[in-house]
Structures are given as C-alpha cells and as structure tokens.
Design an enzyme around this catalytic site. Structure first.
Site, PDB file in Angstrom:
ATOM      1  N   ARG A  75       0.858  -1.209  -0.002  1.00  0.00           N
ATOM      2  CA  ARG A  75       0.039  -0.007  -0.047  1.00  0.00           C
ATOM      3  C   ARG A  75       0.870   1.197   0.037  1.00  0.00           C
ATOM      4  O   ARG A  75       1.930   1.237   0.565  1.00  0.00           O
ATOM      5  CB  ARG A  75      -0.736  -0.138   1.383  1.00  0.00           C
ATOM      6  CG  ARG A  75      -2.093   0.934   1.056  1.00  0.00           C
ATOM      7  CD  ARG A  75      -2.925   0.872   2.433  1.00  0.00           C
ATOM      8  NE  ARG A  75      -3.293  -0.585   2.797  1.00  0.00           N
ATOM      9  CZ  ARG A  75      -3.628  -0.675   4.203  1.00  0.00           C
ATOM     10  NH1 ARG A  75      -3.823   0.024   5.072  1.00  0.00           N
ATOM     11  NH2 ARG A  75      -3.986  -1.911   4.575  1.00  0.00           N
ATOM     12  N   SER A  92      -8.475   0.032  -0.785  1.00  0.00           N
ATOM     13  CA  SER A  92      -9.387  -0.320   0.506  1.00  0.00           C
ATOM     14  C   SER A  92     -10.027   0.849   1.082  1.00  0.00           C
ATOM     15  O   SER A  92     -10.698   1.567   0.432  1.00  0.00           O
ATOM     16  CB  SER A  92      -8.536  -1.246   1.880  1.00  0.00           C
ATOM     17  OG  SER A  92      -9.265  -1.678   2.310  1.00  0.00           O
ATOM     18  N   HIS A  93      -9.785   1.141   2.582  1.00  0.00           N
ATOM     19  CA  HIS A  93     -10.759   2.304   2.887  1.00  0.00           C
ATOM     20  C   HIS A  93      -9.692   3.446   3.120  1.00  0.00           C
ATOM     21  O   HIS A  93     -10.166   4.383   3.928  1.00  0.00           O
ATOM     22  CB  HIS A  93     -11.105   1.700   4.454  1.00  0.00           C
ATOM     23  CG  HIS A  93     -10.114   1.075   5.206  1.00  0.00           C
ATOM     24  ND1 HIS A  93      -9.557  -0.133   5.153  1.00  0.00           N
ATOM     25  CD2 HIS A  93      -9.210   1.895   6.424  1.00  0.00           C
ATOM     26  CE1 HIS A  93      -8.812  -0.356   5.959  1.00  0.00           C
ATOM     27  NE2 HIS A  93      -8.611   0.786   6.773  1.00  0.00           N
ATOM     28  N   LYS A 108      -3.848  -6.470  -2.638  1.00  0.00           N
ATOM     29  CA  LYS A 108      -4.049  -7.449  -2.122  1.00  0.00           C
ATOM     30  C   LYS A 108      -3.998  -8.797  -2.853  1.00  0.00           C
ATOM     31  O   LYS A 108      -4.234  -8.882  -4.047  1.00  0.00           O
ATOM     32  CB  LYS A 108      -5.438  -7.668  -1.494  1.00  0.00           C
ATOM     33  CG  LYS A 108      -5.688  -6.509  -0.403  1.00  0.00           C
ATOM     34  CD  LYS A 108      -7.223  -6.433  -0.025  1.00  0.00           C
ATOM     35  CE  LYS A 108      -7.292  -5.042   1.041  1.00  0.00           C
ATOM     36  NZ  LYS A 108      -8.655  -5.047   1.200  1.00  0.00           N
ATOM     37  N   ASP A 135     -17.175  -0.871   2.357  1.00  0.00           N
ATOM     38  CA  ASP A 135     -15.804   0.097   2.563  1.00  0.00           C
ATOM     39  C   ASP A 135     -15.577   0.091   0.916  1.00  0.00           C
ATOM     40  O   ASP A 135     -16.371  -0.488   0.004  1.00  0.00           O
ATOM     41  CB  ASP A 135     -14.675  -0.540   3.152  1.00  0.00           C
ATOM     42  CG  ASP A 135     -14.166  -1.832   2.797  1.00  0.00           C
ATOM     43  OD1 ASP A 135     -14.801  -2.512   1.762  1.00  0.00           O
ATOM     44  OD2 ASP A 135     -13.020  -2.136   3.074  1.00  0.00           O
ATOM     45  N   ASP A 149     -13.474  -1.293  -1.366  1.00  0.00           N
ATOM     46  CA  ASP A 149     -13.277  -2.406  -2.117  1.00  0.00           C
ATOM     47  C   ASP A 149     -14.148  -3.623  -1.703  1.00  0.00           C
ATOM     48  O   ASP A 149     -14.020  -4.728  -2.025  1.00  0.00           O
ATOM     49  CB  ASP A 149     -11.861  -2.820  -2.024  1.00  0.00           C
ATOM     50  CG  ASP A 149     -11.240  -3.437  -0.687  1.00  0.00           C
ATOM     51  OD1 ASP A 149     -11.981  -3.054   0.343  1.00  0.00           O
ATOM     52  OD2 ASP A 149     -10.545  -4.316  -0.691  1.00  0.00           O
ATOM     53  N   ASP A 203     -14.899  -5.317   0.841  1.00  0.00           N
ATOM     54  CA  ASP A 203     -14.754  -6.549   1.870  1.00  0.00           C
ATOM     55  C   ASP A 203     -14.899  -6.631   3.205  1.00  0.00           C
ATOM     56  O   ASP A 203     -14.661  -7.355   4.215  1.00  0.00           O
ATOM     57  CB  ASP A 203     -13.087  -7.071   1.624  1.00  0.00           C
ATOM     58  CG  ASP A 203     -11.987  -6.118   1.980  1.00  0.00           C
ATOM     59  OD1 ASP A 203     -12.499  -5.133   2.591  1.00  0.00           O
ATOM     60  OD2 ASP A 203     -10.850  -6.413   1.798  1.00  0.00           O
ATOM     61  N   ARG A 204     -15.398  -5.148   3.815  1.00  0.00           N
ATOM     62  CA  ARG A 204     -15.747  -4.685   4.959  1.00  0.00           C
ATOM     63  C   ARG A 204     -17.150  -4.335   5.009  1.00  0.00           C
ATOM     64  O   ARG A 204     -17.394  -3.434   4.316  1.00  0.00           O
ATOM     65  CB  ARG A 204     -14.803  -3.968   5.581  1.00  0.00           C
ATOM     66  CG  ARG A 204     -13.456  -4.498   5.793  1.00  0.00           C
ATOM     67  CD  ARG A 204     -12.461  -3.425   6.616  1.00  0.00           C
ATOM     68  NE  ARG A 204     -12.588  -2.166   6.186  1.00  0.00           N
ATOM     69  CZ  ARG A 204     -12.754  -1.255   7.087  1.00  0.00           C
ATOM     70  NH1 ARG A 204     -12.364  -1.287   8.390  1.00  0.00           N
ATOM     71  NH2 ARG A 204     -12.694   0.016   6.804  1.00  0.00           N
ATOM     72  N   HIS A 247     -14.511  -7.226   8.609  1.00  0.00           N
ATOM     73  CA  HIS A 247     -14.252  -8.340   7.770  1.00  0.00           C
ATOM     74  C   HIS A 247     -15.026  -9.473   8.290  1.00  0.00           C
ATOM     75  O   HIS A 247     -14.808  -9.947   9.402  1.00  0.00           O
ATOM     76  CB  HIS A 247     -12.812  -8.661   7.909  1.00  0.00           C
ATOM     77  CG  HIS A 247     -11.859  -7.632   7.055  1.00  0.00           C
ATOM     78  ND1 HIS A 247     -11.750  -7.632   5.610  1.00  0.00           N
ATOM     79  CD2 HIS A 247     -11.180  -6.641   7.442  1.00  0.00           C
ATOM     80  CE1 HIS A 247     -10.779  -6.651   5.270  1.00  0.00           C
ATOM     81  NE2 HIS A 247     -10.598  -6.208   6.567  1.00  0.00           N
TER      82      HIS A 247
END
Length: 461
Positions: free
Chosen positions: A16, A105-106, A115, A238, A240, A242-243, A325
């Site tokens: 990242r 991501s967030h 990822k 979020d 992407d 995944d949360r 998650h």
C-alpha cells in the site's frame, strides 16, 4: 535489473502507498514480476487481476499485467469490481492459480495498493517481504505470457444471490462510491422485497463520504434513508467491498462483533459445536454468546490474512473482526466478502424468525470505547507492548497475549496492541459500568506512562 520498493509500502497484509509518492507503475510492474515468478516456480500458470474504482487503478493494472507477462505467466483481468469478486475468480476459475486485486481499501483517494492470494491461500507477511528481496536482487523469471479479459460480475452476483432467503426485506444499501456499487445494483434486481441504494456510481474521489463503514459518521446518509423509508435495516461497504457496516431499523450501528453474534447463531444451528473465530478487539459478549450457543469461541490475532490462515488450520466455518471483515466458509469459500455477508444477515434474520432490530435489541448493552488509535514511533511500537506484557506478568495480571495485551479485570477488559500496518498503537476497553470503564482507561494510561507515552489524539486508519 534490481528494483527497490519504498520502505513503507510493503505491509503485513498487503502492499500500500500514496500514488506518486510511495507507489507507482514501476512498483506494480515489479509486483507482477515477483508474484508471477514465485507462482511459476510453484507450478502456476495464470493470475487473475482485478481493480477497484480509484482513479490510479487502471494505470497500475496495465503495469502489473505487463510484469506478470514478462515473467512468463498469463494474466486474466476480471475488470473493475470489489476485492471479493477477485477472490471469487481465483477460487472458481479452473485454470487460475493466483490473484491480485489493485485496491486502496478504506484509505483516502490518493492511496492505492495490492491484495494477493496464492494458490488459494492468503499471500502476506514473509511472502510480501520476499517480493521486496526478489526485486532488489533482480531475481525474476523471464518469459512471454498472454493477457486476456473475462467479465465475471454476473456470475459472481448470481453466486452471492444464492444465499438470499425467499422472505422479502426492505433494505438500504450504501456503497459509498466504492467498487461494490455495480455489484449491488445488479444484485438487488435479483432479490425479493424493496431495496434502496445510495452512491452506487463508482467515483474514486469519494464525493459523498469516505467509504469506511467502521466510522459511525460515514453511516449518516444510510441512517437517514432507513429512517425516512422505515426500512428493516441498512448495509454499508468500504471502498473495495470486503468490510461490512450495518444499522438496524432504529438506526443503531451493529458492529462487527455484534454481526458475528447473529451469524454464529445461524451457522451453529447447521454446524453444532463448531469453532468460531474473532479477533482480540471483539467484545466478551461475543465469546460468551458463541459458548452459550454450544460453539467453541477462539480469540485470534487481528488481520484478514491471519484470520483466514487460522480458519483453514482449525476448520472454522465462520470468523470475523471488529473492522467488519466477515469470513464464511459455511456454504461459501472462506474469504471476507461484505456483500455476501449482507445476504447472510437477511438469511439469518429469516431463519431465526426475528427482525434484525430484534436480534440487535437482545444483545447485552456493553459500555465500551471505539477502537482508539494513536501515533507511536515505528521503532517503539512493538517494544512498548513487550514492556507492558512484562510489567503485567510481574503483577500477576490475567492477560491474553495472543495479539498484544488483552487484560481481564473485575470491571471488564482492556486491550493494547501494535498495528501491523501503521505506526500506531491500538487501544480498546469494555466494562459493565461507566465507572468501570474509567478505571480500565486509567490502567491503559498508567501502562503507557510507564513506557514514556501518553494516549494522544486519535488518528485515522
């Protein structure tokens, strides 16, 4: 030709950085070269690639695929979508042996990252450091691979929709201009009931609110929608996908560990006595609830890669983190998929015969802090935790050292751990009374003071 990554970009769970400062197309190319070299040496031949809605993602995808091809492997792009769609592609496409999702991501809009999944397992920690060492040594395979595209979104949406119960629900969905938007728009057309969507157009500048559903301020629009339309509940995602974030029909947030209580009841009905995993930040109420339902609660380290690895080790059908998650191996693939988790909330409500609001109301009201994060020098963060653990040990305290220090007292518990991804310490406390919570916070402050620190301003993720 040797290449050196920026030292801050190779993280514990992913790669990242800030576009144009610590991350760029050269990094994406080097990641493609290294990942494909490792996969090729392990007998793999093709990598699935996906990307989120950030403005820098297409540029990174082009360089990543070039790197994969130049190391002799084929790449198939599944296009723009949420991270779990890439995980799905890696799980179901027969000729695919690994996957890389380009996502920030967030994080704020100027960040991006990667990822990775390698032959069905998370690629993290030492794996990521290996990519750095290979790049520095120029240790890359040479070859010529092919690049192709595959639109898998409809297949993915249809697979998620299999979890939907027949019962119609009235639900609000807020994708925050993140990559989950197009998936949710297609999904709600397949579901019974009434569905209202917010901010499903993908915009990497996130003009409406930051796509992090673990911060309550980002749920304001969803709360307003649920109240205005008097919906059963609301779901948020979020950047992407995944949360997950959720609110009940009264606008109360249902935090990650509370969602897990609901999911555990549903899953344990099918898999009695199963081991259910949660991270060290989760409420004691969750562990008590899993045990009361006849399950085996297991407290484990924070981090999606660490949780996934532990699930495989102990054959767990369900796991989750405070951060939203949620991992279903029960009737699914074991990766964190927030959109799928949203459907499992519908399913749990239908199967348990109670509204999401009723399920939330039945939970004990614990008095706890949010996740508090404060800056500490990178070179000190793990050392401070070691010092705290040594002092607690000398005092004979009741400590769980799975991931930092989680201390049980008559008032409740408190946690102090070092973040694996940032130069911060994370603290959390939970008690049955306000006075008890104050006593727990005083204990945290005393430990920090003994290591020459004080609890500073809360910093973001």
């Amino acid at each position: 030709m040797p290449y050196n990554f920026h030292p801050t970009s190779l993280r514990e769970y992913d790669i990242r950085g800030i576009i144009g400062e610590t991350l760029g197309s050269e990094d994406a190319y080097a990641i493609g070269r290294g990942f494909a070299t490792l996969l090729g040496r392990a007998g793999g031949k093709k990598v699935a690639v996906g990307y989120d809605g950030r403005t820098s993602s297409p540029m990174l995808e082009e360089a990543l695929i070039r790197g994969i091809n130049d190391s002799g492997l084929d790449a198939v792009s599944v296009g723009m979508g949420p991270t779990p769609m890439l995980y799905y592609a890696e799980a179901v496409l027969e000729d695919v042996d690994g996957g890389i999702q380009i996502t920030g991501s967030h994080n704020p809009a100027n960040y991006n990252g990667f990822k990775m999944v390698f032959q069905g397992r998370p690629f993290f920690g030492v794996d990521i450091q290996t990519l750095g060492a290979m790049a520095a040594a120029g240790d890359w395979a040479e070859g010529t691979g092919s690049a192709s595209t595959l639109d898998i979104m409809d297949r993915y949406v249809a697979r998620i929709a299999e979890a939907a119960p027949d019962k119609p629900f009235r639900i609000g969905w807020d994708t925050g201009n993140g990559a989950a938007g197009p998936v949710v728009e297609r999904l709600v057309k397949l579901l019974p009931g009434e569905h209202y969507t917010l901010f499903t157009d993908v915009d990497g500048n996130f003009p409406n609110h930051h796509p992090d559903p673990t911060e309550e301020k980002n749920l304001a629009d969803l709360k307003a929608l649920v109240a205005e339309k008097q919906l059963d509940f609301g779901l948020a995602f979020d950047g992407d996908g995944d949360r997950i974030g959720a609110i009940d029909g009264q606008g109360r947030v249902i935090w990650g560990d509370q969602l897990l209580q609901i999911f555990a009841e549903d899953v344990l009905a099918d898999v009695p006595g199963a081991t259910i995993i949660a991270d060290v930040k989760a409420s004691q109420a969750l562990y008590d609830r899993i045990a009361a339902l006849g399950g085996q609660p297991l407290m484990w380290k924070t981090g999606h890669s660490l949780i996934k690895s532990k699930m495989k080790e102990v054959s767990s059908p369900l796991a989750g983190e405070m951060s939203g998650h949620i991992f279903f191996k029960h009737d699914y693939y074991g990766f964190d998929d927030a959109i799928y988790a949203g459907l499992r909330l519908m399913r749990a409500s239908a199967r348990l015969g109670k509204s999401v609001t009723e399920l939330r109301s039945a939970m004990p009201e614990m008095i706890n802090t949010p996740e508090m994060r404060f800056q500490v020098d990178e070179s000190r963060k793990f050392a401070v935790i070691d010092e705290v653990l040594a002092r607690l040990s000398a005092e004979g305290a009741d400590v769980n050292a799975t991931d930092g220090a989680r201390v049980n007292t008559a008032d409740g518990w408190w946690l102090l751990r070092a973040s694996n991804t940032q130069d911060v310490l994370v603290a959390r406390a939970e008690a049955s009374s306000e006075a008890g919570l104050e006593r727990l916070m005083a204990q945290i402050d005393a430990q920090l003071a003994a290591s020459g620190l004080e609890r500073g301003e809360n910093v973001g993720h």
